[in-house]
Scaffold this motif. Sequence first.
Motif, PDB file in Angstrom:
ATOM      1  N   ASP A  59       0.916  -1.198   0.060  1.00  0.00           N
ATOM      2  CA  ASP A  59       0.200  -0.046  -0.142  1.00  0.00           C
ATOM      3  C   ASP A  59       0.755   1.413   0.166  1.00  0.00           C
ATOM      4  O   ASP A  59       0.190   2.111  -0.133  1.00  0.00           O
ATOM      5  CB  ASP A  59      -1.066   0.032   1.283  1.00  0.00           C
ATOM      6  CG  ASP A  59      -2.066  -0.911   1.037  1.00  0.00           C
ATOM      7  OD1 ASP A  59      -2.242  -1.183  -0.025  1.00  0.00           O
ATOM      8  OD2 ASP A  59      -2.754  -1.436   2.115  1.00  0.00           O
ATOM      9  N   TYR A  60       2.204   1.177   0.328  1.00  0.00           N
ATOM     10  CA  TYR A  60       3.034   2.316   0.306  1.00  0.00           C
ATOM     11  C   TYR A  60       3.692   2.422  -0.870  1.00  0.00           C
ATOM     12  O   TYR A  60       4.178   1.767  -1.737  1.00  0.00           O
ATOM     13  CB  TYR A  60       3.819   1.957   1.452  1.00  0.00           C
ATOM     14  CG  TYR A  60       3.145   2.213   2.677  1.00  0.00           C
ATOM     15  CD1 TYR A  60       2.756   3.409   3.476  1.00  0.00           C
ATOM     16  CD2 TYR A  60       2.435   0.965   3.277  1.00  0.00           C
ATOM     17  CE1 TYR A  60       1.889   3.208   4.648  1.00  0.00           C
ATOM     18  CE2 TYR A  60       1.626   1.022   4.373  1.00  0.00           C
ATOM     19  CZ  TYR A  60       1.469   2.062   5.063  1.00  0.00           C
ATOM     20  OH  TYR A  60       0.450   1.980   6.061  1.00  0.00           O
ATOM     21  N   LYS A  61       4.202   3.721  -1.209  1.00  0.00           N
ATOM     22  CA  LYS A  61       5.063   3.893  -2.289  1.00  0.00           C
ATOM     23  C   LYS A  61       6.121   4.964  -1.863  1.00  0.00           C
ATOM     24  O   LYS A  61       6.299   5.537  -0.792  1.00  0.00           O
ATOM     25  CB  LYS A  61       4.198   4.823  -3.418  1.00  0.00           C
ATOM     26  CG  LYS A  61       3.581   5.864  -2.924  1.00  0.00           C
ATOM     27  CD  LYS A  61       2.576   6.566  -4.061  1.00  0.00           C
ATOM     28  CE  LYS A  61       1.919   7.741  -3.761  1.00  0.00           C
ATOM     29  NZ  LYS A  61       1.134   8.374  -4.854  1.00  0.00           N
ATOM     30  N   ASP A  62       7.142   5.385  -2.859  1.00  0.00           N
ATOM     31  CA  ASP A  62       8.397   6.336  -2.466  1.00  0.00           C
ATOM     32  C   ASP A  62       8.929   5.929  -1.203  1.00  0.00           C
ATOM     33  O   ASP A  62       9.131   6.915  -0.264  1.00  0.00           O
ATOM     34  CB  ASP A  62       7.863   7.765  -2.577  1.00  0.00           C
ATOM     35  CG  ASP A  62       7.403   8.280  -3.802  1.00  0.00           C
ATOM     36  OD1 ASP A  62       7.554   7.897  -4.708  1.00  0.00           O
ATOM     37  OD2 ASP A  62       6.565   9.268  -3.690  1.00  0.00           O
ATOM     38  N   VAL A  63       9.009   4.570  -0.984  1.00  0.00           N
ATOM     39  CA  VAL A  63       9.790   3.886   0.309  1.00  0.00           C
ATOM     40  C   VAL A  63      11.443   4.317   0.184  1.00  0.00           C
ATOM     41  O   VAL A  63      11.957   3.845  -0.690  1.00  0.00           O
ATOM     42  CB  VAL A  63       9.848   2.694   0.614  1.00  0.00           C
ATOM     43  CG1 VAL A  63      10.122   2.133   1.635  1.00  0.00           C
ATOM     44  CG2 VAL A  63       8.063   2.480   0.554  1.00  0.00           C
ATOM     45  N   ARG A  64      11.901   5.320   0.906  1.00  0.00           N
ATOM     46  CA  ARG A  64      13.260   5.546   0.691  1.00  0.00           C
ATOM     47  C   ARG A  64      13.982   5.592   2.033  1.00  0.00           C
ATOM     48  O   ARG A  64      13.639   5.738   3.219  1.00  0.00           O
ATOM     49  CB  ARG A  64      13.322   6.814   0.063  1.00  0.00           C
ATOM     50  CG  ARG A  64      12.979   7.045  -1.386  1.00  0.00           C
ATOM     51  CD  ARG A  64      12.968   8.250  -2.045  1.00  0.00           C
ATOM     52  NE  ARG A  64      11.849   9.195  -1.473  1.00  0.00           N
ATOM     53  CZ  ARG A  64      11.729  10.489  -1.781  1.00  0.00           C
ATOM     54  NH1 ARG A  64      12.629  10.974  -2.720  1.00  0.00           N
ATOM     55  NH2 ARG A  64      10.841  11.240  -1.419  1.00  0.00           N
ATOM     56  N   PHE A  65      15.326   5.650   2.057  1.00  0.00           N
ATOM     57  CA  PHE A  65      16.114   5.900   3.135  1.00  0.00           C
ATOM     58  C   PHE A  65      17.312   6.975   2.551  1.00  0.00           C
ATOM     59  O   PHE A  65      17.709   7.145   1.613  1.00  0.00           O
ATOM     60  CB  PHE A  65      16.791   4.807   3.846  1.00  0.00           C
ATOM     61  CG  PHE A  65      18.040   3.999   3.132  1.00  0.00           C
ATOM     62  CD1 PHE A  65      19.183   4.281   3.654  1.00  0.00           C
ATOM     63  CD2 PHE A  65      17.830   3.459   1.724  1.00  0.00           C
ATOM     64  CE1 PHE A  65      20.463   3.655   2.927  1.00  0.00           C
ATOM     65  CE2 PHE A  65      19.094   3.114   1.171  1.00  0.00           C
ATOM     66  CZ  PHE A  65      20.342   2.994   1.939  1.00  0.00           C
ATOM     67  N   GLN A  66      17.947   7.394   3.785  1.00  0.00           N
ATOM     68  CA  GLN A  66      19.126   8.393   3.466  1.00  0.00           C
ATOM     69  C   GLN A  66      20.006   8.377   4.715  1.00  0.00           C
ATOM     70  O   GLN A  66      19.440   8.802   5.824  1.00  0.00           O
ATOM     71  CB  GLN A  66      18.615   9.864   2.927  1.00  0.00           C
ATOM     72  CG  GLN A  66      17.851  10.685   4.043  1.00  0.00           C
ATOM     73  CD  GLN A  66      18.785  11.507   4.746  1.00  0.00           C
ATOM     74  OE1 GLN A  66      20.431  11.499   4.395  1.00  0.00           O
ATOM     75  NE2 GLN A  66      18.489  12.340   5.727  1.00  0.00           N
ATOM     76  N   PRO A  73      16.173   4.407  -2.852  1.00  0.00           N
ATOM     77  CA  PRO A  73      15.242   3.454  -2.525  1.00  0.00           C
ATOM     78  C   PRO A  73      15.499   2.464  -1.450  1.00  0.00           C
ATOM     79  O   PRO A  73      16.916   2.188  -1.402  1.00  0.00           O
ATOM     80  CB  PRO A  73      15.180   2.690  -4.077  1.00  0.00           C
ATOM     81  CG  PRO A  73      15.594   4.034  -4.876  1.00  0.00           C
ATOM     82  CD  PRO A  73      16.741   4.631  -4.256  1.00  0.00           C
ATOM     83  N   LEU A  74      14.642   2.078  -0.658  1.00  0.00           N
ATOM     84  CA  LEU A  74      14.912   1.402   0.424  1.00  0.00           C
ATOM     85  C   LEU A  74      15.005  -0.295  -0.063  1.00  0.00           C
ATOM     86  O   LEU A  74      14.198  -0.600  -0.591  1.00  0.00           O
ATOM     87  CB  LEU A  74      14.008   1.499   1.590  1.00  0.00           C
ATOM     88  CG  LEU A  74      14.108   0.412   2.901  1.00  0.00           C
ATOM     89  CD1 LEU A  74      15.296   1.006   3.516  1.00  0.00           C
ATOM     90  CD2 LEU A  74      12.639   0.623   3.723  1.00  0.00           C
ATOM     91  N   PRO A  75      16.329  -0.902   0.206  1.00  0.00           N
ATOM     92  CA  PRO A  75      16.654  -2.101  -0.343  1.00  0.00           C
ATOM     93  C   PRO A  75      15.386  -3.092   0.157  1.00  0.00           C
ATOM     94  O   PRO A  75      14.831  -3.114   1.352  1.00  0.00           O
ATOM     95  CB  PRO A  75      17.827  -2.460   0.194  1.00  0.00           C
ATOM     96  CG  PRO A  75      18.349  -1.205   0.442  1.00  0.00           C
ATOM     97  CD  PRO A  75      17.504  -0.219   0.797  1.00  0.00           C
ATOM     98  N   GLY A  76      14.871  -4.022  -0.617  1.00  0.00           N
ATOM     99  CA  GLY A  76      13.952  -4.936  -0.284  1.00  0.00           C
ATOM    100  C   GLY A  76      12.484  -4.768  -0.263  1.00  0.00           C
ATOM    101  O   GLY A  76      11.705  -5.589  -0.006  1.00  0.00           O
TER     102      GLY A  76
END
Length: 258
Positions: A59-66, A73-76
């Motif tokens: 249900d989620y999008k634009d899942v990121r980390f910094q 993009p968040l791996p996995g």
Amino acid sequence: MLRRAILALLFLTVSLSPLHAHDLWLKPEPDSSEPKGIAIRAVVGSTFPKGEETKKASDYKDVRFQVKGTPEPLPGFGKDPKLLGRVPGGEGCFVSAVGPTREVDLTAEEAREYLRDEVGLDQAAMAPLLENAGRKLHETYSRTLKSLVIPATASFVPLDVPLGWPVEIHLVRYERAKDGRKSFAFRLLRDGKPLAGASVRVVRPDGKAQKARTDQRGEAEASIVQGGPILIAFIELTGSGPGRYETRWTNLAIYDLR
């Protein structure tokens, strides 16, 4: 709920009852597949930080980390139905995601309490919404979520980089004293510009909420003595009509695991 101005740029009040609405946040947990890795889930609960349900990752999008200022993009992501992804390594990082749009029906009294206690509207602002609304009000809401995760092995706290969301909580400062006290300042942004005079909830590790109001620079600050995660949350009314209204939610959870 007690409302009392205590500083020129900030006021804090403490709620003696559980939060009226269910919060949704990004929760880190140890990654069993990597010694220093962190798994991220979207979790909902009536009283932060106690999660009652893990939400569906698809249900989620634009899942990121910094980690160092460049969101990636968040791996996995997409490999596990209940897992947004995995953060590699042992350094501090920000993780973020855009949630789905949801709809809910509230009674007039439920809507009044929610709009007053969590959206921060006064009686005059609520009157046009509640007048001739009938027994039920229909709410449409969207959520953007962000967490700062500082593992026990972290050598630094990363800088927060604004993501360009319609509304966003930007962490300006975060400090942890030897006695465990956490002091932090944040800026509330709307379309990239500071939002002044906004009512923001700061939820302590014991689940009790304080209120902060942003100053002319869109900033507020707080200090928490208790150990455990913190949630900074803002809800904005974005539209209304006969028997309905729309809100936009954004929050920032802080997990200092040191």
